[in-house]
Design a protein around this motif. Structure first.
Motif, PDB file in Angstrom:
ATOM      1  N   PRO A  89       2.935  29.152 -10.817  1.00  0.00           N
ATOM      2  CA  PRO A  89       3.536  28.789  -9.676  1.00  0.00           C
ATOM      3  C   PRO A  89       2.789  27.302  -9.274  1.00  0.00           C
ATOM      4  CG  PRO A  89       1.864  30.486  -9.534  1.00  0.00           C
ATOM      5  CD  PRO A  89       2.080  30.246 -11.081  1.00  0.00           C
ATOM      6  N   GLU A  90       3.407  26.801  -8.348  1.00  0.00           N
ATOM      7  CA  GLU A  90       3.016  25.374  -7.833  1.00  0.00           C
ATOM      8  C   GLU A  90       1.687  25.596  -7.231  1.00  0.00           C
ATOM      9  OE1 GLU A  90       4.617  21.830  -5.036  1.00  0.00           O
ATOM     10  OE2 GLU A  90       5.753  23.435  -5.227  1.00  0.00           O
ATOM     11  N   MET A  91       0.985  24.740  -7.354  1.00  0.00           N
ATOM     12  CA  MET A  91      -0.575  24.943  -7.109  1.00  0.00           C
ATOM     13  C   MET A  91      -0.706  23.746  -5.927  1.00  0.00           C
ATOM     14  SD  MET A  91      -2.723  25.283 -10.496  1.00  0.00           S
ATOM     15  CE  MET A  91      -4.278  25.476  -9.509  1.00  0.00           C
ATOM     16  N   THR A  92      -1.594  24.205  -4.707  1.00  0.00           N
ATOM     17  CA  THR A  92      -1.825  23.310  -3.658  1.00  0.00           C
ATOM     18  C   THR A  92      -3.153  22.506  -3.995  1.00  0.00           C
ATOM     19  OG1 THR A  92      -0.796  24.676  -1.893  1.00  0.00           O
ATOM     20  CG2 THR A  92      -2.688  23.062  -1.242  1.00  0.00           C
ATOM     21  N   MET A  93      -3.299  21.304  -4.316  1.00  0.00           N
ATOM     22  CA  MET A  93      -4.172  20.439  -4.476  1.00  0.00           C
ATOM     23  C   MET A  93      -5.312  20.437  -3.603  1.00  0.00           C
ATOM     24  SD  MET A  93      -4.103  17.172  -7.022  1.00  0.00           S
ATOM     25  CE  MET A  93      -3.120  16.335  -5.741  1.00  0.00           C
ATOM     26  N   ALA A  94      -6.526  20.636  -3.866  1.00  0.00           N
ATOM     27  CA  ALA A  94      -7.643  20.789  -2.876  1.00  0.00           C
ATOM     28  C   ALA A  94      -7.755  18.781  -2.464  1.00  0.00           C
ATOM     29  CB  ALA A  94      -8.881  21.103  -3.287  1.00  0.00           C
ATOM     30  N   ARG A 122      -5.862  13.219   7.056  1.00  0.00           N
ATOM     31  CA  ARG A 122      -4.808  13.964   6.054  1.00  0.00           C
ATOM     32  C   ARG A 122      -4.829  15.464   6.247  1.00  0.00           C
ATOM     33  NH1 ARG A 122      -7.568  10.455   2.895  1.00  0.00           N
ATOM     34  NH2 ARG A 122      -8.822  11.941   2.008  1.00  0.00           N
ATOM     35  N   MET A 123      -5.917  15.909   7.366  1.00  0.00           N
ATOM     36  CA  MET A 123      -6.022  17.261   7.603  1.00  0.00           C
ATOM     37  C   MET A 123      -4.980  17.989   8.246  1.00  0.00           C
ATOM     38  SD  MET A 123      -9.099  17.587   6.043  1.00  0.00           S
ATOM     39  CE  MET A 123      -8.364  16.649   4.838  1.00  0.00           C
ATOM     40  N   ARG A 124      -5.036  19.235   7.875  1.00  0.00           N
ATOM     41  CA  ARG A 124      -3.909  20.132   8.630  1.00  0.00           C
ATOM     42  C   ARG A 124      -4.356  21.342   8.469  1.00  0.00           C
ATOM     43  NH1 ARG A 124      -1.174  19.188   3.902  1.00  0.00           N
ATOM     44  NH2 ARG A 124      -0.631  20.981   2.417  1.00  0.00           N
ATOM     45  N   GLU A 125      -4.301  22.614   9.503  1.00  0.00           N
ATOM     46  CA  GLU A 125      -4.737  23.709   9.435  1.00  0.00           C
ATOM     47  C   GLU A 125      -4.710  24.457   8.242  1.00  0.00           C
ATOM     48  OE1 GLU A 125      -7.135  26.413  11.769  1.00  0.00           O
ATOM     49  OE2 GLU A 125      -6.357  24.608  12.658  1.00  0.00           O
ATOM     50  N   GLY A 126      -5.779  25.097   7.800  1.00  0.00           N
ATOM     51  CA  GLY A 126      -5.808  25.787   6.526  1.00  0.00           C
ATOM     52  C   GLY A 126      -5.451  25.155   5.316  1.00  0.00           C
ATOM     53  N   LEU A 127      -5.919  23.663   5.395  1.00  0.00           N
ATOM     54  CA  LEU A 127      -5.593  22.747   4.125  1.00  0.00           C
ATOM     55  C   LEU A 127      -6.845  23.008   3.487  1.00  0.00           C
ATOM     56  CD1 LEU A 127      -4.163  20.703   2.393  1.00  0.00           C
ATOM     57  CD2 LEU A 127      -5.671  19.056   3.679  1.00  0.00           C
ATOM     58  N   PRO A 128      -6.987  23.348   1.719  1.00  0.00           N
ATOM     59  CA  PRO A 128      -8.151  23.424   0.901  1.00  0.00           C
ATOM     60  C   PRO A 128      -8.698  22.034   0.985  1.00  0.00           C
ATOM     61  CG  PRO A 128      -6.266  24.424  -0.117  1.00  0.00           C
ATOM     62  CD  PRO A 128      -5.559  23.794   1.220  1.00  0.00           C
ATOM     63  N   VAL A 129      -9.822  21.957   0.904  1.00  0.00           N
ATOM     64  CA  VAL A 129     -10.960  20.553   0.798  1.00  0.00           C
ATOM     65  C   VAL A 129     -11.859  20.798  -0.275  1.00  0.00           C
ATOM     66  CG1 VAL A 129     -10.041  19.724   3.026  1.00  0.00           C
ATOM     67  CG2 VAL A 129     -12.396  21.287   2.391  1.00  0.00           C
ATOM     68  N   ALA A 130     -11.966  19.678  -0.968  1.00  0.00           N
ATOM     69  CA  ALA A 130     -13.066  19.472  -1.877  1.00  0.00           C
ATOM     70  C   ALA A 130     -14.172  18.390  -1.463  1.00  0.00           C
ATOM     71  CB  ALA A 130     -12.728  19.090  -3.303  1.00  0.00           C
ATOM     72  N   ASP A 131     -15.458  18.849  -1.492  1.00  0.00           N
ATOM     73  CA  ASP A 131     -16.399  17.899  -1.260  1.00  0.00           C
ATOM     74  C   ASP A 131     -16.759  17.146  -1.915  1.00  0.00           C
ATOM     75  OD1 ASP A 131     -18.551  16.919   0.347  1.00  0.00           O
ATOM     76  OD2 ASP A 131     -19.911  18.828   0.260  1.00  0.00           O
ATOM     77  N   ILE A 132     -16.734  15.803  -1.683  1.00  0.00           N
ATOM     78  CA  ILE A 132     -17.367  14.753  -2.660  1.00  0.00           C
ATOM     79  C   ILE A 132     -18.228  13.808  -1.831  1.00  0.00           C
ATOM     80  CG2 ILE A 132     -14.850  14.683  -3.684  1.00  0.00           C
ATOM     81  CD1 ILE A 132     -14.189  12.149  -2.282  1.00  0.00           C
ATOM     82  N   THR A 133     -18.804  14.420  -1.211  1.00  0.00           N
ATOM     83  CA  THR A 133     -19.720  13.759  -0.237  1.00  0.00           C
ATOM     84  C   THR A 133     -20.833  12.883  -1.263  1.00  0.00           C
ATOM     85  OG1 THR A 133     -19.728  15.144   1.349  1.00  0.00           O
ATOM     86  CG2 THR A 133     -21.594  13.641   1.343  1.00  0.00           C
ATOM     87  N   GLY A 134     -21.451  13.661  -2.274  1.00  0.00           N
ATOM     88  CA  GLY A 134     -22.233  13.021  -3.128  1.00  0.00           C
ATOM     89  C   GLY A 134     -21.753  12.075  -3.858  1.00  0.00           C
ATOM     90  N   LEU A 135     -20.338  12.465  -4.782  1.00  0.00           N
ATOM     91  CA  LEU A 135     -19.563  11.175  -5.580  1.00  0.00           C
ATOM     92  C   LEU A 135     -19.500   9.993  -4.736  1.00  0.00           C
ATOM     93  CD1 LEU A 135     -17.139  13.509  -7.172  1.00  0.00           C
ATOM     94  CD2 LEU A 135     -19.456  12.848  -8.249  1.00  0.00           C
ATOM     95  N   TYR A 136     -19.062  10.154  -3.477  1.00  0.00           N
ATOM     96  CA  TYR A 136     -18.652   9.032  -2.785  1.00  0.00           C
ATOM     97  C   TYR A 136     -20.108   8.164  -2.203  1.00  0.00           C
ATOM     98  CZ  TYR A 136     -16.761   6.265   0.986  1.00  0.00           C
ATOM     99  OH  TYR A 136     -16.108   5.398   1.889  1.00  0.00           O
ATOM    100  N   ALA A 137     -21.162   9.024  -2.193  1.00  0.00           N
ATOM    101  CA  ALA A 137     -22.262   8.179  -2.106  1.00  0.00           C
ATOM    102  C   ALA A 137     -22.600   7.419  -3.190  1.00  0.00           C
ATOM    103  CB  ALA A 137     -23.466   9.030  -1.462  1.00  0.00           C
ATOM    104  N   ASP A 138     -22.480   7.870  -4.375  1.00  0.00           N
ATOM    105  CA  ASP A 138     -22.802   7.078  -5.580  1.00  0.00           C
ATOM    106  C   ASP A 138     -22.117   5.821  -5.821  1.00  0.00           C
ATOM    107  OD1 ASP A 138     -24.600   8.928  -6.039  1.00  0.00           O
ATOM    108  OD2 ASP A 138     -23.665  10.297  -7.576  1.00  0.00           O
ATOM    109  N   GLU A 139     -21.024   5.551  -5.230  1.00  0.00           N
ATOM    110  CA  GLU A 139     -20.148   4.404  -5.564  1.00  0.00           C
ATOM    111  C   GLU A 139     -20.732   3.219  -5.047  1.00  0.00           C
ATOM    112  OE1 GLU A 139     -16.272   5.019  -3.459  1.00  0.00           O
ATOM    113  OE2 GLU A 139     -15.726   6.462  -4.865  1.00  0.00           O
TER     114      GLU A 139
END
Length: 360
Positions: free
Chosen positions: A40-45, A343-360
């Motif tokens: 089935p179609e998956m909702t990307m985080a 890009r947020m909306r109620e119930g949207l799955p999210v992935a925390d990339i705080t650490g990755l973004y800090a390394d850029e």
């Protein structure tokens, strides 16, 4: 054999946090493309940057204008009328408790004390004589009682004469510094004549007005800072000692009094001060300034719960440097979205990339 799906989120150098690549691959074990079962179609985080919420007290800085007086301060007046015969001080002198400041002519009073002392001795001798002859019956009980009363009256007369003599000397009621006087020997004074002032300047009492909004937030023993208008900086500290029992109906303020240490004697009674207080009024969640969003129904933040976002209403309480104190249902430690909020909306799955973004 059922295929397995593996995924990986990687930041793209030089791009924003929303630029991610999702790479899907089939694990070994698939014999042909036709053997992969349809999914089935998956909702990307959605990749976002988060920050945990912490709680801290709301601090309010209150400034007021205060007027000072000495810790102890009186204007000295004579108890009786008379002629000044001695002035023992000059303006600015330090005196101790009981030290004479001014003496009035007291010759009559000294004679009155001597006379009362003689009368007391006579009354005591008479009473003693009656006591010795009491057993012989030559002295009645009434005569003995009269002699005893005469002794007491003579003693009271002596005490009254001493009080009248004491009134001819004006003494310091406490340790302090004396003010200016216009009296010289030979001057006539009455009970309405001001002799001088005396101030205990080792501590000052500073009284100031506080808006009724802060009633209940100020307590005795609380520290304050005070500054003179000359230097502007708060170089002196004090402690609140008294809070008025009522609010002024005209100004909607109440009086507060603080004690300020002045053992170095650098301040003077009557000076005005800039009074500074730091008040603590409750504890509130602190969120980054970029996390606060605005909608038709007011401010809100995107909170993250079980890797999904939800809209949490927030009311601004106080703005801090780079952060905002809010009144909101945000538990301590809960994360809020700080980057990627558009890009947020109620119930949207999210992935925390705080650490990755800090390394850029």
């Amino acid at each position: 054999m059922r295929p397995a799906i593996a995924g990986r989120i990687a930041p793209i150098r030089g791009a924003g946090i929303g630029a991610v690549v999702l790479t899907l691959g089939l694990l070994a074990g698939c014999e042909s493309e036709s053997e992969v079962a349809p999914k089935p179609e998956m909702t990307m985080a959605e990749p976002v940057v988060m920050e945990a919420v912490n709680w801290q007290p709301r601090k309010v800085r209150v400034e007021a204008v205060g007027t000072s007086r000495a810790g102890k301060s009186v204007t000295l007046y004579p108890e009786v009328s008379g002629e000044v015969v001695e002035v023992f001080f000059e303006a600015g002198d330090r005196v101790e408790t009981g030290e004479a400041i001014v003496r009035l002519d007291d010759r009559d009073q000294r004679l009155a004390v001597d006379l009362a002392r003689v009368e007391l001795e006579d009354a005591k001798r008479l009473y003693s004589r009656y006591e010795r002859t009491r057993e012989s019956g030559s002295v009645t009980e009434n005569a003995l009682d009269d002699a005893r009363s005469a002794v007491e009256r003579a003693r009271l007369s002596l005490e009254r004469a001493k009080v009248a003599l004491d009134h001819r000397s004006i003494e310091a009621p406490f340790d302090g510094s004396l003010g200016i006087t216009d009296l010289d020997p030979g001057a006539q004074v009455t009970p309405s004549t001001a002799i001088t002032t005396i101030d205990d300047r080792s501590r000052l009492l500073v009284t100031f007005q506080v808006p009724e909004l802060f009633l209940g937030q100020i307590e005795e023993g609380q520290s304050i800072s005070v500054a003179t208008w000359a230097n502007g900086s708060a170089k002196h500290t004090g402690e609140i000692t008294d809070i008025d029992s009522r609010v002024d109906s005209q100004t909607r303020t109440f009086a507060v009094r603080a004690r300020v240490d002045n053992r170095e004697d650098r301040l003077r009674p009557g000076m005005s001060f800039r009074v500074i207080m730091e008040l603590v009024a409750g504890r509130y969640p602190v969120v980054p300034e970029v996390a606060l969003q605005w909608g038709n129904d007011g401010a809100f933040v995107w909170g993250v719960e079980e890797k999904k976002v939800k809209r949490v209403p927030a009311t601004v309480v106080q703005r801090l440097q780079g952060a905002i104190l809010v009144d909101s249902d945000l538990p301590e430690g809960m994360s809020v979205v700080t980057e990627g909020t558009q890009r947020m909306r109620e119930g949207l799955p999210v992935a925390d990339i705080t650490g990755l973004y800090a390394d850029e």
